[in-house]
Design a protein around this motif. Structure first.
Motif, PDB file in Angstrom:
ATOM      1  N   LEU A 500       0.953  -1.196   0.012  1.00 51.44           N
ATOM      2  CA  LEU A 500       0.150   0.098   0.015  1.00 51.44           C
ATOM      3  C   LEU A 500       0.991   1.283  -0.041  1.00 51.44           C
ATOM      4  O   LEU A 500       1.942   1.076   0.593  1.00 51.44           O
ATOM      5  N   PRO A 501       0.421   2.290  -0.602  1.00 56.58           N
ATOM      6  CA  PRO A 501       1.019   3.510  -0.581  1.00 56.58           C
ATOM      7  C   PRO A 501       1.029   4.238   0.627  1.00 56.58           C
ATOM      8  O   PRO A 501       0.500   5.351   1.079  1.00 56.58           O
ATOM      9  N   TRP A 502       1.910   3.527   1.810  1.00 60.79           N
ATOM     10  CA  TRP A 502       1.731   4.140   3.073  1.00 60.79           C
ATOM     11  C   TRP A 502       2.193   5.527   3.171  1.00 60.79           C
ATOM     12  O   TRP A 502       1.742   6.369   4.057  1.00 60.79           O
ATOM     13  N   SER A 503       3.166   5.834   2.386  1.00 57.62           N
ATOM     14  CA  SER A 503       3.830   7.213   2.283  1.00 57.62           C
ATOM     15  C   SER A 503       2.773   8.425   1.979  1.00 57.62           C
ATOM     16  O   SER A 503       2.622   9.278   2.641  1.00 57.62           O
ATOM     17  N   MET A 504       1.711   8.122   1.030  1.00 64.19           N
ATOM     18  CA  MET A 504       0.758   8.903   0.662  1.00 64.19           C
ATOM     19  C   MET A 504      -0.227   9.097   1.749  1.00 64.19           C
ATOM     20  O   MET A 504      -0.830  10.089   2.064  1.00 64.19           O
ATOM     21  N   ILE A 505      -0.633   7.778   2.415  1.00 64.98           N
ATOM     22  CA  ILE A 505      -1.689   7.941   3.368  1.00 64.98           C
ATOM     23  C   ILE A 505      -1.060   8.919   4.547  1.00 64.98           C
ATOM     24  O   ILE A 505      -1.730   9.692   5.265  1.00 64.98           O
ATOM     25  N   ALA A 506       0.574   8.585   4.690  1.00 66.28           N
ATOM     26  CA  ALA A 506       1.084   9.445   6.058  1.00 66.28           C
ATOM     27  C   ALA A 506       0.906  10.828   5.542  1.00 66.28           C
ATOM     28  O   ALA A 506       0.701  11.901   6.487  1.00 66.28           O
TER      29      ALA A 506
END
Length: 644
Positions: A500-506
């Motif tokens: 998942l694009p965790w950096s985007m969610i963060a």
């Protein structure tokens, strides 16, 4: 209406039966449209129009009886959305080969009933004590008022409804005379540029009803995604993602923009929604507690023999708590059947209850802000699946073969509850305006929701057998795409072994926190302009072209206020000036929604999405569509200029 006035018929047998029939029909139509196009059509207003027409054949119905019909029938869109956004993911994941009737009934029916229960204590907070706009609720009330008092209002409603219906029929999903949207995208070297607008009259009407403040916030969120985040990602970060780069190689600018948004940028909205949901619940904590206390106080008054006005009587809190326990037990049994362990099933049930109340609150707030049609229930469900997955990873491990399915099952119940909860508050707003009894509406929506759940599994199995759902196969080369369900499956799989694009969610969470700080600063300065974080999150999460007409509609409302000198005036004066415009907007929403449902019939019967399409020689381009939308905007301002 108050306790001293004679009772007006509301929850009559004919109203209940008509509401149930309409709910099931509209749920079936919305299930197909949602799987096919990724959206559902709000059904409260069309149901009110149909109710007035049908009950008139049987001697006429009161405004409150028609309101009961639209309340129950509106579950057709909310239950359909809750089901199609999540349950097909179980087939896409390969866990089910078809849609099991008892399980779909339990998830949709009990989830819908929980949505009704969770939304009851929110009524006083969001409708009475700190009233939100609830645009479709206001529009439904105007439709009901126009039907009760024939005259110029009916003419305005009928004209705008016909206009909305004709344009919907002429658009890309019908005759294809004009496109659904006017979009332009290009590159300046490595920098991506995008601008566009949906040509929907209904979105213009929603924008007029919610006003300029909300319009500015949602379009600003979309501009952040489409004109800042996507260009930056394409220019500086695309090379670090070879999979996405290979996928969009050779594609046109518009397709590249949507691919980057779908794979990466919309997760900024998910992050903003996560932080915004928690903050919204925290900021409403006192009001929510007040709503629960006032509900308990009303129950004590009833027990003590002190009369409570009909327009202020909710379902008794005591019976709601009992029902909550009764409805939760079968869901706990269902979860235990999936994972085979009560040590996991019990935490799943707790997560479902906590997330259900949290996101029903968020959904209700969003429905009050921008309307049920634009309520990003799918974003709420993603947040639920992410949270549930984190807990399940601790219980089952990241490599669990059943973890993704368990997260989807939790998300499905919460999705149905959130969709129904937001819709319930929208209906209660209409009832509050016309003087209905809240508990009768709450009961009717529960009946409507369960009625829809009865038909969802057969409808889904029929569509799966006829067209296929998910990825195309040799047997079904044109399968129904089910975009939201595919997204849910991807998110769940990403948590259990995938990516998942965790950096985007963060980053999105950081953006949400910054928006909250800005709004608090504006609040401290007592500014009339506010920046609600969930409104900004909606704009970040959804395509820009959907937000542009909402902004334009809000701008038209501002022009009307300025022309009539009511900027900053009392709410009653502003509503009086806006009533003709709200009625015209309601007509646009009604006409487009009704036509969208009617158009589903030949599409389903023929099995072709192009069954109504005219030859290309009869089709016009984006410029004609923009001219048509501009003419509607002019007509809306002219209609709004007529004082009620």
């Amino acid at each position: 209406m108050n306790a001293a006035q004679p009772a007006v018929r509301q929850l009559s047998l004919r109203a209940v039966i008509l509401s149930m029939v309409l709910a099931m029909i509209l749920a079936a139509a919305n299930a197909y449209l949602g799987l096919f196009a990724g959206l559902t059509i709000a059904t409260a207003i069309p149901a009110a129009v149909v109710s007035m027409a049908v009950l008139r054949l049987f001697g006429g119905g009161s405004i409150l009886e028609n309101n009961i019909v639209q309340t129950g029938a509106s579950a057709g869109s909310s239950i359909a959305a809750g089901v199609i956004f999540t349950i097909p993911a179980l087939v896409i994941l390969g866990y089910w080969q078809d849609f099991r009737y008892s399980w779909v009934l339990a998830i949709a029916g009990l989830g819908g009933l929980l949505g009704v229960l969770f939304s009851v204590p929110l009524r006083r907070t969001m409708i009475v004590e700190e009233p939100l706009a609830f645009p479709e609720g206001k529009a439904a009330a105007e439709v009901l008022k126009a039907g009760e008092n024939p005259g110029d209002g009916v003419k305005t409603l009928a004209f705008a409804g016909a206009l909305g219906a004709v344009i919907k029929l002429a658009a890309a999903s019908g005759l294809r005379l004009i496109p659904d949207a006017a979009i332009g995208a290009t590159f300046f070297g490595r920098y991506f540029a995008f601008m566009g607008t949906n040509l929907s009259p209904a979105l213009l009407g929603v924008g007029y009803i919610v006003g300029l403040n909300v319009g500015i916030v949602v379009v600003a969120g979309s501009i952040l995604s489409w004109n800042i985040a996507i260009p930056l990602y394409h220019a500086f970060f695309l090379d670090s993602d070879p999979t996405l780069a290979a996928k969009i190689a050779g594609a046109g600018a518009e397709d590249i923009g949507y691919a980057i948004w779908s794979a990466k940028i919309r997760y900024l909205g998910v992050g903003a929604m996560l932080i915004g949901g928690v903050w919204t619940l925290f900021s409403l904590r006192k009001s929510l507690a007040s709503g629960i206390k006032s509900g308990l106080a009303a129950a004590r008054k009833n027990v003590g023999g002190v009369a409570v006005a009909e327009v202020d009587r909710d379902l008794p809190m005591k019976w709601m708590l009992i029902a909550l326990v009764v409805f939760t037990i079968p869901l706990a049994l269902l979860y235990q059947a999936i994972v085979g362990s009560w040590l996991v099933a019990i935490p799943m049930t707790i997560i479902m209850i906590v997330a259900g109340f949290l996101f029903v609150s968020v959904s209700g707030y969003l429905a009050g802000l921008v309307g049920s049609s634009n309520n990003p229930v799918s974003g709420i469900t993603i947040a639920t699946i992410l949270f549930a997955s984190l807990v399940l990873i601790l219980l089952l491990g990241r490599d669990s073969p059943i973890g993704a399915v368990a997260a989807i099952m939790i998300g499905a119940v919460v999705c149905c509850a959130a969709a129904v909860g937001g819709d319930n508050l929208q209906d209660l707003k209409a009832g509050y305006i016309v003087g209905a009894t809240p508990w009768k509406q709450q009961l009717m929506l529960g009946i409507g929701a369960f009625s829809c759940a009865l038909v969802m599994a057969p409808v889904l199995n029929l569509l799966a057998a006829a067209y296929g759902i998910g990825a195309p196969t040799p047997e079904h080369p044109n399968a129904l795409a089910a975009p939201q369900a595919n997204l849910m499956a991807s998110v769940a799989q990403g948590m259990f072994g995938g990516q998942l694009p965790w950096s985007m969610i963060a980053i999105g969470s950081g953006i949400g926190a910054a928006v909250i700080a800005l709004d608090e600063w504006l609040k401290a300065r007592r500014s009339s302009f506010r920046v609600p974080v969930l409104g900004a999150a909606i704009g970040i999460y959804l395509p820009l072209e959907l937000m542009v007409p909402i902004f334009v509609g809000g701008l038209l409302a501002y022009i009307v206020e300025r022309r009539h000198g009511v900027l900053g005036a009392a709410e009653e004066e502003r509503e009086r000036v806006h009533r003709p415009g709200v009625l015209f907007s309601a007509g646009l929403i009604t006409g487009e929604a009704l036509m969208g449902i009617f158009m589903a019939i030949p599409i389903v019967v023929s099995g072709s999405a192009e069954v109504l399409a005219l030859p290309e020689s009869f089709q016009f381009g984006k410029f004609v569509g923009l001219v048509v939308l501009a003419l509607i905007a002019v007509l809306l301002v002219r209609a709004a200029g007529k004082r009620a």
